[in-house]
Design a protein around this motif. Structure first.
Motif, short mmCIF file in Angstrom:
data_model
loop_
_atom_site.label_atom_id
_atom_site.label_comp_id
_atom_site.label_asym_id
_atom_site.label_seq_id
_atom_site.Cartn_x
_atom_site.Cartn_y
_atom_site.Cartn_z
N GLU A 183 0.74 -1.12 -0.07
CA GLU A 183 0.14 -0.07 0.06
C GLU A 183 1.03 1.27 -0.01
OE1 GLU A 183 -3.17 0.10 -0.29
OE2 GLU A 183 -4.06 -1.89 0.57
N ALA A 186 -1.17 4.58 0.26
CA ALA A 186 -2.25 4.89 1.01
C ALA A 186 -2.03 5.81 2.17
CB ALA A 186 -2.41 3.49 2.00
N ARG A 193 -1.13 12.11 -3.64
CA ARG A 193 -1.08 10.79 -4.40
C ARG A 193 -0.88 10.86 -5.82
NH1 ARG A 193 -4.41 6.22 -1.48
NH2 ARG A 193 -4.52 4.67 -2.77
N THR A 215 -2.16 -3.76 -2.99
CA THR A 215 -3.27 -2.44 -2.83
C THR A 215 -4.62 -2.84 -2.87
OG1 THR A 215 -3.71 -0.15 -3.73
CG2 THR A 215 -3.37 -2.04 -5.07
N ASP A 217 -6.73 -0.11 -3.83
CA ASP A 217 -7.05 0.83 -4.90
C ASP A 217 -7.04 0.42 -6.35
OD1 ASP A 217 -6.84 3.35 -6.48
OD2 ASP A 217 -6.90 4.30 -4.57
N ASP A 220 -4.75 2.66 -8.37
CA ASP A 220 -2.88 2.30 -8.26
C ASP A 220 -2.74 0.97 -9.20
OD1 ASP A 220 -3.04 4.72 -6.44
OD2 ASP A 220 -2.86 3.43 -4.69
#
Length: 373
Positions: A183, A186, A193, A215, A217, A220
């Protein structure tokens, strides 16, 4: 030098190893692992392979086993079974500090009392480099990551993005054959980001060994990885190129991740009888078990049953919930079919949408996508 296309990074230099993970002399290269970890009532059983230069993202909901897999690769958690080979060398019994593995943790774990330069030099020093050599290597890596001007700064004086790059430099300074990122974005705010994701993408594109990214996300993963491995309940449920996984999700979790309504049913030509619901008309003519997917933006809502609509799919529903979704309103619908619909704030106001309101939902067959199970 030839170049091969790469979905995440545009182009990537063709690597020396062949597609089977062997070098020109026949030696094994890259990662070949089957990670079996049992703890409590949880069992992880995941097979991972990756060639040098490949970035693999592990995606999954909380508790799926992503971090367990990463810790097993790093040697921080013992395997209950399976195997772990890196460049043909078995690592199951190799202690963490002796593995050619670099780790970037979620909170970076920089030493607060050391400068950025000495944080990065720590790795080479642990691998036997002299203090002068380690600091020289550290300065080189900080320069590569655009941090030369911050070499003397301690972590508390660094921004989140700068701290992330120092942690990355520290991991890369040991020249690992496997880079693990837990991550890595994060802890950053949304604006930082965006910038750091772009920088990390460039650095990973230049990394010549294997990188594994954990991750939750999807953005990402889509931006940084060459291949996605989706883990649920300790096992792989889908893997492939980001574009393939996004277009053809195979579980509800993945569908929600990429923003699609997903259903499973039995196809007979253009008609799909859903396992738990009505029938759907699709643009593809298939036979047998299939998935059907379409985006919430493909759903049109009406307060009264529409007359003369060209949509072949029409369902009577009820508004179960409303929430802001980006610059739109997402409506959660129940009734004949459970689905999500996106509409503008103006449209939601004109339709007087509220929880409990009855609506008709339509989707054109041309906006659906059906594919075999």
């Amino acid at each position: 030098m030839t170049e091969t296309p790469d979905t995440a990074h545009g182009t990537r230099d063709a690597r020396t190893p062949d597609a089977r993970g062997h070098g020109p002399d026949g030696s094994e290269t890259g990662l070949d692992a089957r990670l079996v970890v049992e703890r409590g009532g949880f069992r992880l059983d995941v097979a991972l392979t990756a060639a040098p230069g490949e970035v693999v993202a592990l995606l999954g909901p909380n508790g799926a086993g992503k971090t367990t897999a990463l810790r097993a690769l790093a040697g921080l958690m013992p395997l209950s079974g399976g195997h772990l080979r890196l460049d043909g060398t078995a690592l199951e019994r190799t202690p963490p500090e002796s593995r050619p593995v670099g780790v970037v943790f979620q909170d970076y774990l920089l030493f607060p009392h050391l400068t950025a330069l000495d944080n990065v030099a720590f790795g080479p020093r642990c691998h036997g480099a002299t203090k002068a050599s380690a600091r020289e290597q550290a300065a080189d890596w900080l320069g590569r990551l655009g941090l030369a001007d911050h070499a003397g700064a301690k972590p508390r004086r660094l921004s989140g993005g700068q701290a992330q790059r120092v942690a990355l430099a520290r991991a890369l300074a040991t020249r690992p054959r496997l880079l693990l990122l837990d991550e890595p974005l994060a802890a950053l705010d949304a604006r930082t980001r965006l910038e750091v994701r772009s920088q990390l993408r460039r650095h990973l594109a230049d990394f010549e060994a294997v990188a594994v990214l954990v991750t939750h996300d999807p953005l990402d993963a889509m931006v940084l990885a060459d291949r996605l491995v989706v883990v649920e309940d300790g096992r792989i449920v889908q893997e492939g190129a980001p574009s393939d996984v996004a277009r053809r999700p195979r579980t509800d979790y993945i569908a929600q991740l990429v923003g699609l309504n997903l259903y499973r049913g039995e196809a007979d030509g253009h008609t799909v009888r859903l396992d738990d619901g009505p029938s759907l008309t699709t643009s593809e003519a298939l036979s047998g078990p299939v998935f059907v997917a379409f985006p919430p933006s493909a759903v049109t809502l009406h307060r009264d049953r529409p007359a003369g609509t060209s949509a072949r799919n029409l369902w009577h529903c009820e508004i179960a919930g409303l929430e802001t979704h980006g610059d739109q309103i997402r409506a959660d619908l129940s009734g004949e079919l459970r689905l999500a619909a996106d509409l503008t704030t103006v449209a939601a106001a004109e339709l007087d949408l509220r929880p409990g309101a009855e609506v008709w939902a339509t989707v054109k067959a041309t906006q659906t996508h059906a594919y075999p199970v």
